[in-house]
Design a protein around this motif. Sequence first.
Motif, PDB file in Angstrom:
ATOM      1  N   UNK A 311       0.861  -1.175   0.000  1.00 52.29           N
ATOM      2  CA  UNK A 311       0.000   0.000   0.000  1.00 52.29           C
ATOM      3  C   UNK A 311       0.903   1.232   0.000  1.00 52.29           C
ATOM      4  N   UNK A 312       0.944   1.931  -1.129  1.00 51.62           N
ATOM      5  CA  UNK A 312       1.773   3.126  -1.229  1.00 51.62           C
ATOM      6  C   UNK A 312       1.002   4.346  -0.734  1.00 51.62           C
ATOM      7  N   UNK A 313       1.673   5.180   0.002  1.00 57.38           N
ATOM      8  CA  UNK A 313       1.072   6.434   0.433  1.00 57.38           C
ATOM      9  C   UNK A 313       1.248   7.472  -0.676  1.00 57.38           C
ATOM     10  N   UNK A 314       0.499   8.571  -0.587  1.00 56.62           N
ATOM     11  CA  UNK A 314       0.534   9.573  -1.642  1.00 56.62           C
ATOM     12  C   UNK A 314       1.936  10.120  -1.867  1.00 56.62           C
ATOM     13  N   UNK A 315       2.703  10.313  -0.793  1.00 56.85           N
ATOM     14  CA  UNK A 315       4.044  10.870  -0.956  1.00 56.85           C
ATOM     15  C   UNK A 315       5.021   9.853  -1.539  1.00 56.85           C
ATOM     16  N   UNK A 316       4.705   8.558  -1.460  1.00 59.49           N
ATOM     17  CA  UNK A 316       5.582   7.538  -2.034  1.00 59.49           C
ATOM     18  C   UNK A 316       5.387   7.363  -3.536  1.00 59.49           C
ATOM     19  N   UNK A 317       4.250   7.812  -4.059  1.00 60.91           N
ATOM     20  CA  UNK A 317       3.965   7.593  -5.474  1.00 60.91           C
ATOM     21  C   UNK A 317       4.946   8.318  -6.383  1.00 60.91           C
ATOM     22  N   UNK A 318       5.396   9.508  -5.988  1.00 58.40           N
ATOM     23  CA  UNK A 318       6.257  10.304  -6.866  1.00 58.40           C
ATOM     24  C   UNK A 318       7.618   9.663  -7.079  1.00 58.40           C
ATOM     25  N   UNK A 319       8.010   8.742  -6.205  1.00 59.20           N
ATOM     26  CA  UNK A 319       9.299   8.062  -6.371  1.00 59.20           C
ATOM     27  C   UNK A 319       9.128   6.600  -6.777  1.00 59.20           C
ATOM     28  N   UNK A 320       7.905   6.208  -7.125  1.00 61.52           N
ATOM     29  CA  UNK A 320       7.672   4.825  -7.517  1.00 61.52           C
ATOM     30  C   UNK A 320       8.353   4.537  -8.851  1.00 61.52           C
ATOM     31  N   UNK A 321       9.246   3.539  -8.917  1.00 67.69           N
ATOM     32  CA  UNK A 321      10.010   3.304 -10.151  1.00 67.69           C
ATOM     33  C   UNK A 321       9.145   2.864 -11.326  1.00 67.69           C
ATOM     34  N   UNK A 322       8.068   2.145 -11.066  1.00 69.49           N
ATOM     35  CA  UNK A 322       7.213   1.695 -12.167  1.00 69.49           C
ATOM     36  C   UNK A 322       6.565   2.883 -12.864  1.00 69.49           C
ATOM     37  N   UNK A 323       5.993   3.812 -12.089  1.00 69.44           N
ATOM     38  CA  UNK A 323       5.373   4.989 -12.682  1.00 69.44           C
ATOM     39  C   UNK A 323       6.403   5.847 -13.408  1.00 69.44           C
ATOM     40  N   UNK A 324       7.594   5.948 -12.834  1.00 67.14           N
ATOM     41  CA  UNK A 324       8.648   6.738 -13.474  1.00 67.14           C
ATOM     42  C   UNK A 324       9.056   6.129 -14.804  1.00 67.14           C
ATOM     43  N   UNK A 325       9.213   4.813 -14.853  1.00 66.14           N
ATOM     44  CA  UNK A 325       9.623   4.147 -16.086  1.00 66.14           C
ATOM     45  C   UNK A 325       8.570   4.300 -17.177  1.00 66.14           C
ATOM     46  N   UNK A 326       7.308   4.369 -16.797  1.00 70.04           N
ATOM     47  CA  UNK A 326       6.240   4.556 -17.771  1.00 70.04           C
ATOM     48  C   UNK A 326       6.087   6.012 -18.217  1.00 70.04           C
ATOM     49  N   UNK A 327       6.866   6.904 -17.630  1.00 65.87           N
ATOM     50  CA  UNK A 327       6.750   8.305 -17.992  1.00 65.87           C
ATOM     51  C   UNK A 327       5.436   8.919 -17.563  1.00 65.87           C
ATOM     52  N   UNK A 328       4.921   8.456 -16.425  1.00 71.17           N
ATOM     53  CA  UNK A 328       3.607   8.917 -15.976  1.00 71.17           C
ATOM     54  C   UNK A 328       3.614  10.391 -15.566  1.00 71.17           C
ATOM     55  N   UNK A 329       4.695  10.828 -14.942  1.00 75.15           N
ATOM     56  CA  UNK A 329       4.731  12.184 -14.402  1.00 75.15           C
ATOM     57  C   UNK A 329       5.009  13.196 -15.508  1.00 75.15           C
ATOM     58  N   UNK A 330       4.491  14.384 -15.324  1.00 76.49           N
ATOM     59  CA  UNK A 330       4.700  15.454 -16.307  1.00 76.49           C
ATOM     60  C   UNK A 330       5.166  16.711 -15.590  1.00 76.49           C
ATOM     61  N   UNK A 331       5.903  17.532 -16.303  1.00 77.76           N
ATOM     62  CA  UNK A 331       6.382  18.797 -15.760  1.00 77.76           C
ATOM     63  C   UNK A 331       5.541  19.939 -16.316  1.00 77.76           C
ATOM     64  N   UNK A 332       4.981  20.736 -15.444  1.00 75.72           N
ATOM     65  CA  UNK A 332       4.228  21.915 -15.831  1.00 75.72           C
ATOM     66  C   UNK A 332       4.888  23.128 -15.199  1.00 75.72           C
ATOM     67  N   UNK A 333       5.627  23.883 -16.017  1.00 80.73           N
ATOM     68  CA  UNK A 333       6.336  25.067 -15.528  1.00 80.73           C
ATOM     69  C   UNK A 333       7.207  24.735 -14.322  1.00 80.73           C
ATOM     70  N   UNK A 334       7.910  23.604 -14.434  1.00 78.92           N
ATOM     71  CA  UNK A 334       8.835  23.215 -13.381  1.00 78.92           C
ATOM     72  C   UNK A 334       8.223  22.472 -12.221  1.00 78.92           C
TER      73      UNK A 334
END
Length: 366
Positions: A311-334
């Motif tokens: 069970x991942x907490x909300x703050x753990x999601x941003x460093x989750x390697x699976x989501x990172x590898x899928x390019x899930x996160x996006x940058x909006x003005x930094x």
Amino acid sequence: MASALAGIRVIDISTSASGAWCSRMLSGFGADVVMLEGPAGHPLRHEAPLDSSGESIPGAYFLAGKRSAVFDLHADGAAGRLLALSEQSPVVVSSLRQHEWEALGLQPSQLGQGNAVVVHITPYGMTGERAALPGNELTVAALSGWAALNGESARAPLRPVAHQVAMCTGTLAAATVVGAVIERERSGGRGQEIDIAELDAMVSAGSPNVLRGQYTGRSTPRRDGVDITTGPVPVADGHFALTISRAHFWRDAMNVLGLDDLAEDPRWETSWYRQAHREEYAGRVSDAMRQWSKADLFEELAARRVVAGPVLTMDELSTNPHLAERGFWTELDGVTQPGAPFKLSATPWVLPSRPRPNAATRDPAG
């Protein structure tokens, strides 16, 4: 690379999170979305938490990728101006209820000279005995049965958090708009009205449980408690969800936990027997799981193809390697934010910028 809805202008006069999420999705598909905000700005602009500059973080997320103009719907001449603007926009997103349209002296069918796709996103719909009543996430969750399904039986029903109702409804609305736009193009410009109630959306989302109630006469019961057969249980550094629905899931998981007697006893091979006699092993399994960290336990079980997950907490999601590898996160003005919840190979969903501050001098026709 061309966007799927490039060339489609959308006017968003909604004040709800559901409407904002609908037009955000349309913007991500390439539509030119213009928000017509009241003098105080969209309500999401004032929602906490705020960043260091005082800007709403949820507001920045929901309103991203759109242009903005101050437009007071209740000012003199506003109805005529809205009609004129709608002639340039084949899609209008609204959260106005029927009596509110009437108070403006307008009918939605007048927009775009009758050729606009007008999507009404309201708590209870444009018709029905509750149509004129205000509502929010809490009341919709209660009336839709969502609250009755969630939580433990000995405690009060749960309420949604973080605009779950809005995101479910807004996603449904955006998909429906795309269908109506396709029909508009195919028919040579014929518009239509779309009536989407948050209540309907949430009842529909719970359809399997609704059907159970209709055909058995019994509601889906809430859980009496939580053990490994019903939900996540504690581990050394959080909680962990373990699936034991199949014989090999059970056997391999018990071996990992060092419970060899449970793994090898043939009585536990069938799911119905494990469910009927869970009191004989649930405590032992939970105690064994408490000795593990969630990352280590997941690694061991995943290597054996056991369906399980920490069970991942909300703050753990941003460093989750699976989501990172899928390019899930996006940058909006930094600023890093959740990205597209789906991937299109030819016309990807994008958000070009964070919302610009509400500007009274901006021309909504521009």
